[in-house]
Design a protein around this motif. Structure first.
Motif, PDB file in Angstrom:
ATOM      1  N   UNK A 155       0.761  -1.013   0.099  1.00  0.00           N
ATOM      2  CA  UNK A 155      -0.279  -0.175  -0.286  1.00  0.00           C
ATOM      3  C   UNK A 155       1.038   1.184  -0.173  1.00  0.00           C
ATOM      4  N   UNK A 156       1.737   0.635  -0.426  1.00  0.00           N
ATOM      5  CA  UNK A 156       2.731   2.071  -0.389  1.00  0.00           C
ATOM      6  C   UNK A 156       2.687   3.121  -1.075  1.00  0.00           C
ATOM      7  N   UNK A 157       2.045   3.153  -2.273  1.00  0.00           N
ATOM      8  CA  UNK A 157       1.899   4.234  -3.389  1.00  0.00           C
ATOM      9  C   UNK A 157       0.336   5.405  -3.326  1.00  0.00           C
ATOM     10  N   UNK A 158      -0.938   4.100  -2.451  1.00  0.00           N
ATOM     11  CA  UNK A 158      -1.655   5.048  -1.773  1.00  0.00           C
ATOM     12  C   UNK A 158      -1.126   5.898  -0.985  1.00  0.00           C
ATOM     13  N   UNK A 159      -0.364   5.481  -0.019  1.00  0.00           N
ATOM     14  CA  UNK A 159       0.092   6.085   1.146  1.00  0.00           C
ATOM     15  C   UNK A 159       1.096   7.424   0.795  1.00  0.00           C
ATOM     16  N   UNK A 160       2.096   7.199   0.197  1.00  0.00           N
ATOM     17  CA  UNK A 160       2.638   8.745  -0.638  1.00  0.00           C
ATOM     18  C   UNK A 160       1.523   8.913  -1.433  1.00  0.00           C
ATOM     19  N   UNK A 161       0.530   8.773  -2.326  1.00  0.00           N
ATOM     20  CA  UNK A 161       0.020   9.788  -2.748  1.00  0.00           C
ATOM     21  C   UNK A 161      -0.939  10.264  -1.622  1.00  0.00           C
ATOM     22  N   UNK A 162      -1.569  10.138  -0.086  1.00  0.00           N
ATOM     23  CA  UNK A 162      -2.217  10.737   0.499  1.00  0.00           C
ATOM     24  C   UNK A 162      -1.091  11.715   0.987  1.00  0.00           C
ATOM     25  N   UNK A 163      -0.071  11.473   2.181  1.00  0.00           N
ATOM     26  CA  UNK A 163       0.873  12.391   2.142  1.00  0.00           C
ATOM     27  C   UNK A 163       1.357  13.368   1.576  1.00  0.00           C
ATOM     28  N   UNK A 164       1.257  12.902  -0.375  1.00  0.00           N
ATOM     29  CA  UNK A 164       1.862  14.878  -1.427  1.00  0.00           C
ATOM     30  C   UNK A 164       0.359  15.182  -1.301  1.00  0.00           C
ATOM     31  N   UNK A 165      -0.184  14.868  -1.213  1.00  0.00           N
ATOM     32  CA  UNK A 165      -1.848  16.176  -1.762  1.00  0.00           C
ATOM     33  C   UNK A 165      -1.981  16.274  -0.235  1.00  0.00           C
ATOM     34  N   UNK A 166      -1.536  16.127   1.184  1.00  0.00           N
ATOM     35  CA  UNK A 166      -1.668  16.500   2.767  1.00  0.00           C
ATOM     36  C   UNK A 166      -0.170  17.569   2.762  1.00  0.00           C
ATOM     37  N   UNK A 167       0.404  17.259   2.297  1.00  0.00           N
ATOM     38  CA  UNK A 167       1.805  18.177   2.073  1.00  0.00           C
ATOM     39  C   UNK A 167       1.857  19.007   0.989  1.00  0.00           C
ATOM     40  N   UNK A 168       1.194  18.997   0.195  1.00  0.00           N
ATOM     41  CA  UNK A 168       1.321  19.853  -1.646  1.00  0.00           C
ATOM     42  C   UNK A 168       2.934  19.881  -1.685  1.00  0.00           C
ATOM     43  N   UNK A 169       3.752  18.145  -1.236  1.00  0.00           N
ATOM     44  CA  UNK A 169       4.722  18.246  -2.236  1.00  0.00           C
ATOM     45  C   UNK A 169       4.352  17.302  -3.313  1.00  0.00           C
ATOM     46  N   UNK A 170       6.005  17.831  -4.207  1.00  0.00           N
ATOM     47  CA  UNK A 170       5.517  16.472  -5.774  1.00  0.00           C
ATOM     48  C   UNK A 170       6.177  15.058  -5.341  1.00  0.00           C
ATOM     49  N   UNK A 171       5.890  14.075  -5.733  1.00  0.00           N
ATOM     50  CA  UNK A 171       6.411  12.455  -5.312  1.00  0.00           C
ATOM     51  C   UNK A 171       7.484  13.127  -6.801  1.00  0.00           C
ATOM     52  N   UNK A 172       8.413  12.742  -6.574  1.00  0.00           N
ATOM     53  CA  UNK A 172       9.976  12.397  -7.770  1.00  0.00           C
ATOM     54  C   UNK A 172      10.231  10.429  -7.289  1.00  0.00           C
ATOM     55  N   UNK A 173       9.079  10.261  -8.411  1.00  0.00           N
ATOM     56  CA  UNK A 173       9.209   8.252  -8.173  1.00  0.00           C
ATOM     57  C   UNK A 173       9.896   7.990  -9.464  1.00  0.00           C
ATOM     58  N   UNK A 174      10.416   7.204  -8.225  1.00  0.00           N
ATOM     59  CA  UNK A 174      11.813   5.990  -9.694  1.00  0.00           C
ATOM     60  C   UNK A 174      10.706   5.012 -10.338  1.00  0.00           C
ATOM     61  N   UNK A 175      11.158   4.379 -11.238  1.00  0.00           N
ATOM     62  CA  UNK A 175      10.593   3.529 -11.576  1.00  0.00           C
ATOM     63  C   UNK A 175      10.471   2.421 -11.038  1.00  0.00           C
ATOM     64  N   UNK A 176      11.246   1.643  -9.983  1.00  0.00           N
ATOM     65  CA  UNK A 176      10.804   0.766  -8.871  1.00  0.00           C
ATOM     66  C   UNK A 176      10.435   0.854  -7.640  1.00  0.00           C
ATOM     67  N   UNK A 177      10.354   1.973  -7.577  1.00  0.00           N
ATOM     68  CA  UNK A 177      10.093   2.955  -6.095  1.00  0.00           C
ATOM     69  C   UNK A 177       8.147   2.280  -6.251  1.00  0.00           C
ATOM     70  N   UNK A 178       7.436   1.366  -6.674  1.00  0.00           N
ATOM     71  CA  UNK A 178       6.642   0.957  -6.489  1.00  0.00           C
ATOM     72  C   UNK A 178       5.543   2.438  -6.403  1.00  0.00           C
ATOM     73  N   UNK A 179       6.019   3.436  -6.909  1.00  0.00           N
ATOM     74  CA  UNK A 179       4.912   4.790  -6.593  1.00  0.00           C
ATOM     75  C   UNK A 179       4.977   5.592  -7.225  1.00  0.00           C
ATOM     76  N   UNK A 180       5.256   4.884  -8.634  1.00  0.00           N
ATOM     77  CA  UNK A 180       5.039   5.799 -10.451  1.00  0.00           C
ATOM     78  C   UNK A 180       3.817   5.620 -10.396  1.00  0.00           C
ATOM     79  N   UNK A 181       3.442   4.147 -10.594  1.00  0.00           N
ATOM     80  CA  UNK A 181       2.817   3.614 -12.194  1.00  0.00           C
ATOM     81  C   UNK A 181       1.386   2.924 -11.099  1.00  0.00           C
TER      82      UNK A 181
END
Length: 590
Positions: A245-271
């Protein structure tokens, strides 16, 4: 006592494997050998354990590694005595660097044969040095309750150690005397206690409770305070294997902080990432006006090291307050720029930080999103000008574009991971993307991808370079013997394309560079496909490549070779980066 306990070696091996299964092991990768016979048969007869037979130990090591990376469960490896177990070493190194749990059983000769020239006898103690999380020699099988209880407890401890942060491989050395086959032999089994013979049946003999993986609340509160006071922040996600559930958690954190997510291809957060996820970050940060105008003041860092150099250099020279989240006990901060390290589960950390924050996406984050849109449009336009040409950047993009939601995708080190990271941008389609980025080697790539598919029980796609494939042709054989559904897309530029990007290519004599680094091989890879009985295709257009990938995902073993020109590869990359930079130069950040 079970009827299968024909002799002491059989009972000893059964007790060992029972404890490994009770500790959470579900797969065993077994290599053929005589001294390991009792261990191999115990694997085959232990309920709850699926056995995979792999001929070559080097391939077996990476096959097990791929299984463990995908499943995040410990996998057992079995080797006979002598040099056999030494061939696991490259996989053990990767397991240590990438935090992957493995349990290695090295069968051994008895003490009286050591040091006297007996065949297949070498010193096996601490075979893997500092790369193993634990070494244990369980001694010769002994028909005593204390000895067997010790064996069971050692196995339980080994599994726990492999799974405890930092995860990695453990080695259990298991010497045997004759008989190696399950020949009936009285050994006084009736004198053993029930606990020694059967263990606790429903649990490991010794259950070792793992320490809490929850991050320290006080440290997180300090980070939250800093986030609340800082608008110019970025979330950086490097390689990470966990499917939690890392992608979902990072998405929620980015929206809460207003920070962009620089996501490497194998981070499980890009796709399948969120609206503030930026995947073409390399192109953005190569553009000096944008990079200079968007220096962060706070960085939240997850996962391992980024593939491209420019973003890492940008972070290192930013002077930002950097927090590293280490959820497997590993540290990635080679420039020593981190202000603090937060240990514990990254998903729990994200959820805790999200609470009480609601900045939303402001101008800062929107600049990154808008800039990526500009770069992406320029990239698509440049590729569209040659619709039927397959360059290495185009190839990476097309393979990713052909993958359906939740597909399994393994990417080789060297040029393939760089091409995917730079040009195969993210989107709404979630993918499971893995790579061996611990030691960043090209060895064992095919076997690792086969292990990924085996653990998942469904088709996987591998993007590999030609040298990586030739380095692990045995992996194709392993995949074929295991009947693993795998499609290997190999970029054949007849050599080592990555070296052309290094300063070495400009200063070395052309003939020396080609012989020592370009290393052309001239191999027709259709023969590799024939060796493993794989279906072979050689597409020449993007449309044909996509079709080949989709056909491969229907099942079976496939080798898809794409011929590209190594001499023009550097220019192809530079052209695309230049087109994106030119487009970015017209933005408000120029």
């Amino acid at each position: 006592m079970k009827s299968l306990d024909a002799n002491l070696n059989v009972l000893w091996s059964r007790a060992l494997l029972e404890e490994l299964v009770r500790g959470g092991v579900r797969h065993a990768v077994v290599c053929p050998g005589s001294r390991s016979s009792a261990l191999a048969l115990a694997c085959a007869h232990t309920p709850g354990l699926r056995v995979w037979s792999v001929i070559d130990e080097r391939s077996a090591g990476f096959f097990a590694l791929g299984m463990a990376k995908q499943s995040r469960q410990p996998v057992v490896l079995v080797a006979t005595s002598g040099s056999a177990g030494a061939h696991f070493f490259p996989a053990v190194i990767e397991a240590a660097m990438a935090q992957v749990p493995l349990v290695i059983l090295t069968a051994d000769r008895p003490l009286e044969l050591q040091g006297w020239g007996a065949p297949q006898t070498v010193p096996q103690a601490r075979f893997y040095g500092d790369f193993a999380r634990l070494f244990a020699d369980v001694g010769m099988p002994e028909a005593s309750s204390p000895a067997i209880a010790h064996l069971r407890a050692t196995a339980a401890r080994a599994v726990s150690t492999a799974c405890r942060a930092p995860r990695g491989a453990v080695q259990i050395n298991v010497p045997f005397r004759e008989p190696l086959a399950p020949i009936p032999q009285d050994f006084g089994a009736e004198k053993l206690t029930a606990l020694a013979r059967e263990g606790r049946t429903d649990a490991p003999l010794t259950r070792i409770a793992q320490s809490s993986r929850a991050p320290d609340a006080a440290v997180l509160e300090d980070v939250r305070t800093r986030i609340a006071a800082t608008e110019r922040g970025v979330i950086v996600c490097g390689p990470r294997d966990e499917d939690d559930g890392f992608a979902e958690a990072i998405t929620a954190l980015s929206l809460a902080t207003g920070y962009p997510v620089l996501a490497e291809a194998t981070s499980q957060a890009r796709y399948g990432g969120g609206p503030l996820t930026v995947s073409l970050y390399d192109a953005l940060l190569r553009h000096e006006p944008f990079a200079r105008g968007h220096t962060p003041e706070l960085v939240l860092r997850f996962g391992g090291g980024l593939t491209p150099k420019s973003p890492q250099q940008w972070l290192d020279t930013s002077g930002a307050d950097i927090t590293v989240f280490s959820d497997e006990g590993a540290l990635y901060d080679p420039a020593h720029r981190a202000t603090r390290v937060v240990e514990g589960n990254a998903v729990l950390a994200c959820r805790a930080l999200t609470e009480g924050l609601s900045r939303g996406a402001g101008r800062w984050a929107q600049d990154f999103v808008n800039a990526e849109r500009v770069a992406r449009n320029a990239l698509e336009q440049a590729l569209g000008e040659q619709p039927d040409v397959l360059t290495e950047p185009r190839l990476a993009r097309e393979v990713v574009a052909a993958l359906p939601a939740n597909a399994l995708f393994f990417v080789s080190s060297s040029m393939p991971i760089r091409a995917v990271d730079a040009f195969a941008h993210g989107g709404g389609v979630p993918l499971r993307v893995l790579a061996n980025r611990g030691a960043n080697g090209i060895d064992g790539i095919v076997s690792s991808a086969a292990g990924m598919a085996a653990a998942a029980g469904r088709p996987a796609v591998l993007l590999s370079g030609d040298l990586a494939l030739l380095h692990d042709v045995g992996g194709l054989v392993s995949a074929a013997r295991a009947r693993v559904p795998l499609t290997v897309v190999v970029v054949n530029n007849d050599g080592g394309g990555i070296f052309s990007f290094l300063p070495l290519a400009q200063v070395a004599k052309p003939d020396e560079f080609e012989a020592l680094f370009g290393t052309p091989h001239g191999v027709d890879l259709s023969h590799a496909a024939a060796l493993a009985g794989a279906r072979f295709e050689r597409p020449t257009t993007p449309t044909a490549l996509r079709a080949a990938v989709r056909t491969g995902l229907e099942g079976g073993l496939h080798l898809v070779e794409v011929l590209v020109d190594r001499a023009t590869n550097v220019d192809a990359h530079r052209h695309l980066f230049a087109r994106m930079a030119a487009a970015l130069g017209e933005g408000p950040w120029a």
